[in-house]
Write an enzyme that holds these catalytic residues in place. Structure first.
Site, short mmCIF file in Angstrom:
data_model
loop_
_atom_site.label_atom_id
_atom_site.label_comp_id
_atom_site.label_asym_id
_atom_site.label_seq_id
_atom_site.Cartn_x
_atom_site.Cartn_y
_atom_site.Cartn_z
N ASP A 146 0.82 -1.21 0.00
CA ASP A 146 0.00 0.00 0.00
C ASP A 146 0.86 1.27 0.00
OD1 ASP A 146 -2.43 1.39 -0.02
OD2 ASP A 146 -3.29 0.16 1.57
N ASP A 201 -9.69 3.60 -3.80
CA ASP A 201 -10.44 2.44 -3.29
C ASP A 201 -11.85 2.39 -3.87
OD1 ASP A 201 -8.25 1.89 -1.78
OD2 ASP A 201 -9.15 2.45 0.14
#
Length: 524
Positions: A146, A201
């Site tokens: 991430d 996202d």
């Protein structure tokens, strides 16, 4: 000729630059914990999910990775080695890896190219080699990496460091880069990772899903064997969309050669969801050996604006430039409502949905009428003069601007972040987000045709109706990639039946927020 040029470009790029670790020859398939469970993960859940992947037939369908997302780690020891959370994973990670392997599965972990993960756990920035070797020693097969808390350093500096560390490790590890599409990652990631996130996202909502796949589509020419564009994990089965919307979601991901990473609770999913996720003919599109990402080849827009103050029909809310329209003027009233200028329409949480990420809408005011759901508290709000936030009296969630879907206006957990800050003038009207205004949404009915070439010379074709009324959609073979005037056999992949033979094109009525997924076989 145009489609042939795109195909040749995709093939050339696919062979020129790619991470040579032997992994990701087709898009990865599996399960990830985040979309459904977030940080609410533990050893018991993962063991149960491993069993379900094996016993339900999902592994046989191709879902061979089980990936543990954020919140499995807690600290580092004196040597810098990562420590699993002892409360959540009392036996550590390696026994879970070994158990997954015993069932024929591969095991994935999560870390972050920053000092901390997105949930505040230890990140891997500066610990790349230690972490890569630790994962290898445990037998981990997959790393999702991430982008939070990255200290302002370029992705081009941080992500290759973990690649190099993984390549030094003795155990091969699939490298899934998750830098949210920053720095046009698709244009340079082919020799760094096996897949790369091209977007922010996803949210379990039709608009979010459509925006995500649109953002991913622009990078289609960079995907291929060993490296794939990643528009985020699947939301199929999490409850925020209809079955037809989930079919469109899954079909678009399959056609786009996106990773198929299940994001729902497979231990409790319905048969309808299982049937979507295990449709072999659709999965075959995604795993096709040619490895060319399908794309949008045609679209048409029908413009109209939904009536607002002249209609009692609900209208969802979005954020646009303020231009003085009456429909952009909203007043706080003493009863806790936010009303339009006429006072007959109120902003509400539709159907009293008591969950996050619900887009707000207008509806006839019914404040004080306790016969409505939640005794009408879905239309009651509180404005905090100090924090400049608007809070629902129904569930305590804050009104925010959610950019992944529009931008639109929804409710979410109160965080104090800038997208939850609202201003209003002394007359309690003209509610603003910075210099933008809340406005009933302008609706654009859009119909599209998506298509891609397959290894045996067939084509996958998807007819997509993004609007709210039924539309006829026609796919012309010349747009898909066949020659004009060609004849082809058409098969419906969701119905699993041949439709017939068609010359020049195929057309069909498509329901709102739905799709038709076809396999088209040219006839000689």
């Amino acid at each position: 000729m145009k489609i042939i040029s795109y195909i040749l470009l995709s093939i050339i790029l696919g062979f020129c630059f790619n991470l040579e670790n032997g992994l990701g020859r087709t898009p990865q398939m599996g399960w990830n914990s985040w979309n459904k469970f977030g940080c609410n993960i533990n050893e018991k859940l993962i063991m149960e999910t491993i069993d379900t992947l094996k016993d339900s037939g999902l592994l046989d369908a191709g879902y061979n990775y089980i990936n543990l997302d954020d919140c499995w780690q807690i600290a580092r020891d004196q040597k810098g080695v990562i420590i699993p959370d002892p409360d959540r994973f009392p036996n550590g990670i390696k026994p879970l890896v070994d158990y997954a392997h015993s069932k024929g599965l591969k095991f994935g972990l999560y870390s972050d190219a920053g000092t901390q993960t997105c949930a505040g756990r230890p990140g891997s920035l500066g610990y790349e080699e230690i972490d890569a070797q630790t994962y290898s020693d445990w037998g981990v097969d997959y790393l999702k990496y991430d982008n939070c808390n990255n200290q302002g350093l370029s992705s081009k500096e941080r992500y290759p460091k973990m690649r190099d560390a993984l390549m030094k490790a003795s155990h091969p590890i699939f490298y899934s880069m998750c830098n949210w599409g920053e720095e046009e990652v698709a244009t340079w990631a082919k020799d760094v990772g096996n897949s790369w996130r091209t977007t922010g996202d996803i949210i379990d909502h039709w608009k979010s899903m459509i925006k995500i796949i649109e953002d991913n589509d622009k990078w289609y020419q960079y995907a291929g064997h060993g490296g794939w564009n990643d528009p985020d994990m699947l939301e199929v089965g999490n409850g925020g969309m209809t079955i037809e919307e989930y079919k469109a979601h899954f079909g678009l991901w399959a056609l786009s050669k996106a990773p198929l990473l299940i994001g729902c609770d497979i231990n409790t999913m319905t048969k309808e969801i299982y049937d979507i996720l295990t449709n072999k003919e659709v999965i075959d599109i995604n795993q096709d050996q040619l490895g060319i990402q399908g794309r949008k080849v045609w679209s048409k827009t029908f413009d109209y604006v939904k009536k607002t103050q002249l209609s009692s029909d609900p209208a969802e809310l979005e954020i646009v430039d303020c231009d003085g329209r009456d429909e952009q003027k909203w007043f706080f009233r003493e009863d806790g409502s936010i009303r339009n200028q006429e006072g007959d329409l109120c902003i509400e949480i539709p159907n009293c949905k008591n969950e996050r990420d619900v887009q707000l809408s207008t509806a006839p005011c019914h404040i004080g009428d306790r016969s409505y759901c939640e005794e009408s508290r879905n239309q009651e709000w509180y404005y905090n003069e100090t924090s400049k936030t608007i809070t629902s009296k129904m569930n305590g969630l804050c009104v925010e601007v959610e950019s992944y879907s529009g931008p639109v206006v929804d409710v979410n957990k109160c965080t104090g972040s800038h997208n939850q800050v609202w201003s209003r003038d002394e007359k309690l009207s003209n509610l603003k987000y910075f210099e933008l205004c809340i406005t009933p949404e302008k609706l654009n009915d859009i119909i599209e045709v998506w298509a891609g070439l397959l290894e045996n010379g067939d084509y996958v074709v998807l007819l997509l109706n993004r609007g709210k009324v039924e539309r006829e959609i026609e796919a012309f073979w010349k747009d898909v990639g066949l020659e004009e005037g060609a004849t082809a056999k058409v098969r419906d992949l969701w119905k699993k039946e041949d439709i017939g033979t068609f010359t020049n094109s195929y057309k069909s009525l498509v329901s709102p927020h739905a799709s038709i997924l076809l396999r088209v076989t040219p006839l000689k």
